[in-house]
Design a protein around this motif. Sequence first.
Motif, short mmCIF file in Angstrom:
data_model
loop_
_atom_site.label_atom_id
_atom_site.label_comp_id
_atom_site.label_asym_id
_atom_site.label_seq_id
_atom_site.Cartn_x
_atom_site.Cartn_y
_atom_site.Cartn_z
N ASP B 659 0.88 -1.16 0.00
CA ASP B 659 0.00 0.00 0.00
C ASP B 659 0.92 1.21 0.00
O ASP B 659 1.57 1.51 1.01
N ASP B 672 -3.65 -13.71 2.87
CA ASP B 672 -3.63 -12.70 1.81
C ASP B 672 -2.50 -12.92 0.82
O ASP B 672 -2.61 -12.56 -0.35
N ARG C 118 -12.48 -10.15 6.48
CA ARG C 118 -11.05 -10.46 6.35
C ARG C 118 -10.30 -9.31 5.70
O ARG C 118 -9.19 -9.49 5.22
N SER C 120 -7.81 -6.71 4.89
CA SER C 120 -6.42 -6.65 5.37
C SER C 120 -6.20 -5.48 6.31
O SER C 120 -5.37 -5.55 7.22
N GLY C 143 -7.01 2.15 -1.17
CA GLY C 143 -5.89 1.22 -1.05
C GLY C 143 -6.11 -0.07 -1.81
O GLY C 143 -6.71 -0.07 -2.89
N PHE C 144 -5.62 -1.14 -1.22
CA PHE C 144 -5.70 -2.45 -1.87
C PHE C 144 -7.08 -3.03 -1.58
O PHE C 144 -7.32 -3.57 -0.51
N ARG C 146 -8.93 -5.27 -3.63
CA ARG C 146 -9.26 -6.37 -4.52
C ARG C 146 -10.39 -7.25 -3.97
O ARG C 146 -11.23 -7.75 -4.71
N ARG C 232 -12.17 -17.87 -6.56
CA ARG C 232 -11.14 -17.38 -5.64
C ARG C 232 -9.78 -17.45 -6.31
O ARG C 232 -9.66 -17.95 -7.42
N ASP C 233 -8.77 -16.95 -5.62
CA ASP C 233 -7.45 -16.81 -6.23
C ASP C 233 -6.61 -18.08 -6.19
O ASP C 233 -5.53 -18.12 -6.74
N PHE C 239 -10.51 -17.13 0.52
CA PHE C 239 -11.81 -16.48 0.59
C PHE C 239 -12.30 -16.15 -0.82
O PHE C 239 -11.51 -16.03 -1.75
N LEU C 241 -13.61 -14.30 -4.04
CA LEU C 241 -13.68 -13.01 -4.73
C LEU C 241 -15.15 -12.73 -4.99
O LEU C 241 -15.66 -11.64 -4.74
N PHE C 308 -13.15 -5.36 -11.38
CA PHE C 308 -13.41 -6.57 -12.15
C PHE C 308 -14.52 -7.43 -11.55
O PHE C 308 -15.12 -8.25 -12.24
#
Lengths: 165, 739, 335
Positions: B659, B672, C118, C120, C143-144, C146, C232-233, C239, C241, C308
């Motif tokens: 970040d 993560d 969850r 971050s 921020g992040f 996704r 999911r990834d 978790f 998406l 996305f």
Amino acid sequence: MNDGNYNDACSRITLRVNGAAKQLDVSPWTTLLDALREQLHLTGTKKGCDHGQCGACTVLVDGRRSNSCLSLAIMRDGAEVTTIEGLAEGQALHPLQQAFIDHDAFQCGYCTPGQICSAVGLIREGRARTPDEIRELMSGNICRCGAYPQIVAAIEQAMGHEEGR
Amino acid sequence: MTTHVGERVSRVDGRAKVTGKARYAAEHAAPDLVHGFVIGSAVARGTITRIDASQALALPGVLQVFTHENAPRLARGDKRWRDELAPPGSPFRPLQDAEIRWSGQPIALVVADSLELARHAASLVRVEVAPAPHETDLEAHRERAYKPPPHERPSVTPPSRGSADKAFARAPVRVQAEYRVPVEHHNPMEPFATTVVVDEDGTLTVYDKTQGVQNVQSYLTTIFGAEAGEIRVLAPFVGGAFGSGLRPQYQVVLAVLAARQLQRSVRVALTRQQMFTIGHRPTTWQRLSLAATRDGALAAAIHEAVAETSRFEDYSETVVDWTGLMYRCDNVRFAHEVVALDLFTPMDMRAPGAMWGVYALECAMDELAVALAVDPLELRLINYAEHDGNEKRPYSSKELRACYHQAAERFGWSQRDPEPRSMRDGDLLVGWGMATGAWESTQRKASARAVLTADGRLAVASATEDIGTGTYTAMTQIAADALGLPLERVTFKLGDSALASAPVEGGSFTVASVGSAVDAVCRELRSKLLKLAQQLEGSPLARLRPEDVEFIGGLLRARADPSRALTFAEVLHRAGIDHLADEVTTRPSKAHEKYSRYTHSAAFAEVKVDPELGTIRVTRVVTAIAGGRVINPKTAESQVIGSVVWGIGAALQEHSVIDHALGRFITHNLADYHVPVHADVPDIEVILVEERDEIVNALGAKGLGEIGVVAVAPAIANAVWHATGKRIRELPITLDKLL
Amino acid sequence: MNRFAYLRADDVGAAVRAVAADPSARFIAGGTNLVDLIKENVERPTRIVDITRLPLGEIGPGERGGLRIGALVKNSDLAYHPEVERRYPLLSRAILSGASAQLRNMASTGGNLMQRTRCSYFYDTTTPCNKREPGTGCAALGGFNRMHAILGASEQCIAVNPSDMSVALAALEAVVHVTGPEGDRAIAFAEFHRLPGDAPQLDTNLRQGELITAVELPALGFAEHHAYLKIRDRASYAFALVSVAAALELQGGTVTEARVALGGVAHKPWRDREAEALLVGRRVALEHFQRVADALLQGAVGRGANDFKIELARRAIVRALSHAAGRTSRDDARR
């Protein structure tokens, strides 16, 4: 019990660890993992993430695989706990332990006790029949050395699938 | 049958690992052990103005909170803080000043009589910081790039050759593309940890997670101004490292500092989150420009890279060299620069430099093959390098052609339809991709000591490590064969700074380096033993030439007449000695300078992609490795399989997200930061190609720890293109990039 | 990790009284989320009340022909319960696509409903987070993000509910039985979780001291036409998406009842009854599924890294409905 009966000091609990009754003094916040490692010196159970994200701390609690890092020891008072140290019978390795050696199902060895305990639980649960089902149901155990194919082969061997292939 | 080298021997330390008896750094007991918990900085840059530890110190059982204000001043001068692998610069010195250089930097150590108390007390320490602006974004600061000073190698990048830019401009077929790769963290399963045991005489026994016990030992003695005998470093088992243990990590300094100050045994273990505050694989920007004649011969190759380093050290790795090495090309230009950011110094991580450099090159080669309408494998064969074009010298050995042929055959590559989106499995798109890999094969100076005792047992030792690589087992095999002993009568000891000198365990050079020393010292004992045997009165082996005597099963025996034999024990007993010992140091031979020494690989990958949802599964990988003589195919295959899993992670999952507003890694845990799990990994086929090499070292072994990973991510990326027709030039290839 | 006092509750009333009296007290059962959060200093309870010895571990018949699941039933026991596998396979699949076998052996039914996000930033106490510390801001917004919400979020919070089980329970219209200082009540599943609004620190509409005692499934289980699709990834142990629980009742190729619940896209399992109603009375056809997807995602907003997810959710809804209707031969996509 009454509502005021809180306990924030050490409590005496009893765990049956690998068949032997162990009395421990634990704080409310002591995890089963830390109790095993720091108090009973059973360091075969590993701390990989301390948050249930890797599976290295897997032990069998009352016969079921669990993440000991997310279990408070005080809540397991009276439970039967089996760790990696409790699987072999004397000099005779558990079939999974032997299968892991036979298939070179580990490298650094740090995730190995968790993988083996998890596999004991998996076999006991009886839900995995195919390699893909083993993969899915073992996915809670990360192996950074990447020994996954060998671990699956070792579990199949221990399940007695080897002959049928 | 007494040969063990080349056999599928099960790990000699396997039993210890499957029974939980193998003890790692945080698992060694000591009387009255206390625990340290590290407090990390919450900002990326600034100055600590105040630390209030009063609440923590008020708790019974809290011994001390070490900060820059009360920690002892350790050695002065950058040079003393530079460990064996430090890049040029000014190494970080924990708790030596108020400056904050990266988010997560250790700024205090809380020591208490229990782990939980130390952790709880750490949450009560109040830290005030005057923050300063930080910069953590490589892309945003590429204009600040500079050429880093040389590190390790004589020159970071080899000289450019020919006139690449002109040749590129003139060539009929050209591709040019930029590739981006993220920061990755090693994340070995065992977090970094140190247990310092204060012995009765005040000496320190330091159980540390490291790939270099002697590196850590000499670093600690230097920074603490201690005598060499005061500190001994042990690492009998290491729960993975992948390069993260090459340099001493900060927890070892903090643990020793606390133990010396408190005169108590201390343990400091990092949390998983704190594993993201140490070195990492640097984010790297690359541009590849490849040009070819119509028949596919490379006319020009330009490889430019800009990678990240810290503000205080100039870390750099070998990113661009591969483009001049792996294919024949007369016009090559290299450019490699770094940008200093407010992050911790990057660190070697499995196949450093090659991981990203070869990824970009091999994707660009795939793009060139498409532009030429040539099969990707065919393009590699057209441009096969018989010599090292960078160094202008021959290879000591190179069985890459065999890798291509055997792996392609096994994979069924000839069945590939070159058209993207042309192959299907039901509704899923099927993609096949391939790539080449290369990694250096080096040998370093190393020593080993061997002792043969009257009971016919052999004990060999060297201060190397086994980080899961199989060192214990390989060395036992080599030693057993040199003296014709069964494995059960040989032990190999490692991971102790007091043992014979060895380099760090890394760079895929342990078997070549330590293995050579083990082999040499055991052969030395063999000669001595024979001499002793022949001097015995009435020796049945008298006057036989060495080649006429065989060492087998603990016996010396005349080849021509097996009845003329003596056991090792008999020889020692009759000679009146209880043991025979020696220590030998081996170095690379002079021939090394005349040859380039590399391992090679070819990887072929199949992916299946859901065309609507973008989900990608790797369903098959076949990889062939030419790595010289294989000491133990069983453990060697495991190394390569593990490398393929790493390749899957790098291609599709791993990403330490920064970040930039906070200047902090935000995916700092294993939920993560995704690494592959069981369900991500298909069956993996490994082919160990036969390769003879008499130049690399006496064993002919080139090392297999890293070569397996190099070709995998580009093979997968190329397979994703083949499946989807989409060229994703930024790793990891997550499903959103395909939507 | 803070220190806390521990109380083992022997009866429901005592447990409720203990937590009702102390806003910083927490019930604990499986502990898989609470212990995690305590270690990170995200949750700082002064007291925890162990409810694992309460008699809430049974699965039995419900009142209106459904199934009543005790709050302490472990996730794995629920997923593999023969009645659940037979009558509510959607629930079984959703549970088994979450977490890991070990965690499912520990986690309880009630606890799964109480799972916190969850995000971050929520987990990292060095960062601003309105859910963790109201008023500090939301680092995820710029921020992040996704993993973050595309529906129903506020400028205060864009976190998502991470549960898989809850997505299936939302589609099945389960009822949550709770008991509290003011007695028992039943909460419709749609009313159990809440959107962040101006109070993102609150995940549910439970009142202080209220304890989940059971989750009741209605008789209608959609055993024939259902799908749980989780994207999911990685292939497992991650978790969502986006996830979709789709359930249909069909009569001769015509839809008589339709449910679609989304996971991974909002602060609670996302449903839209009006969108679902578009299917009722229609024949099974791709164009109708697309219309439902469009309606469900009306108002969806991306925040950058999660843009996305809008298109991904659209495609996932269509896929899940197609699969539920039996229009594709493929099994649930594995991610």
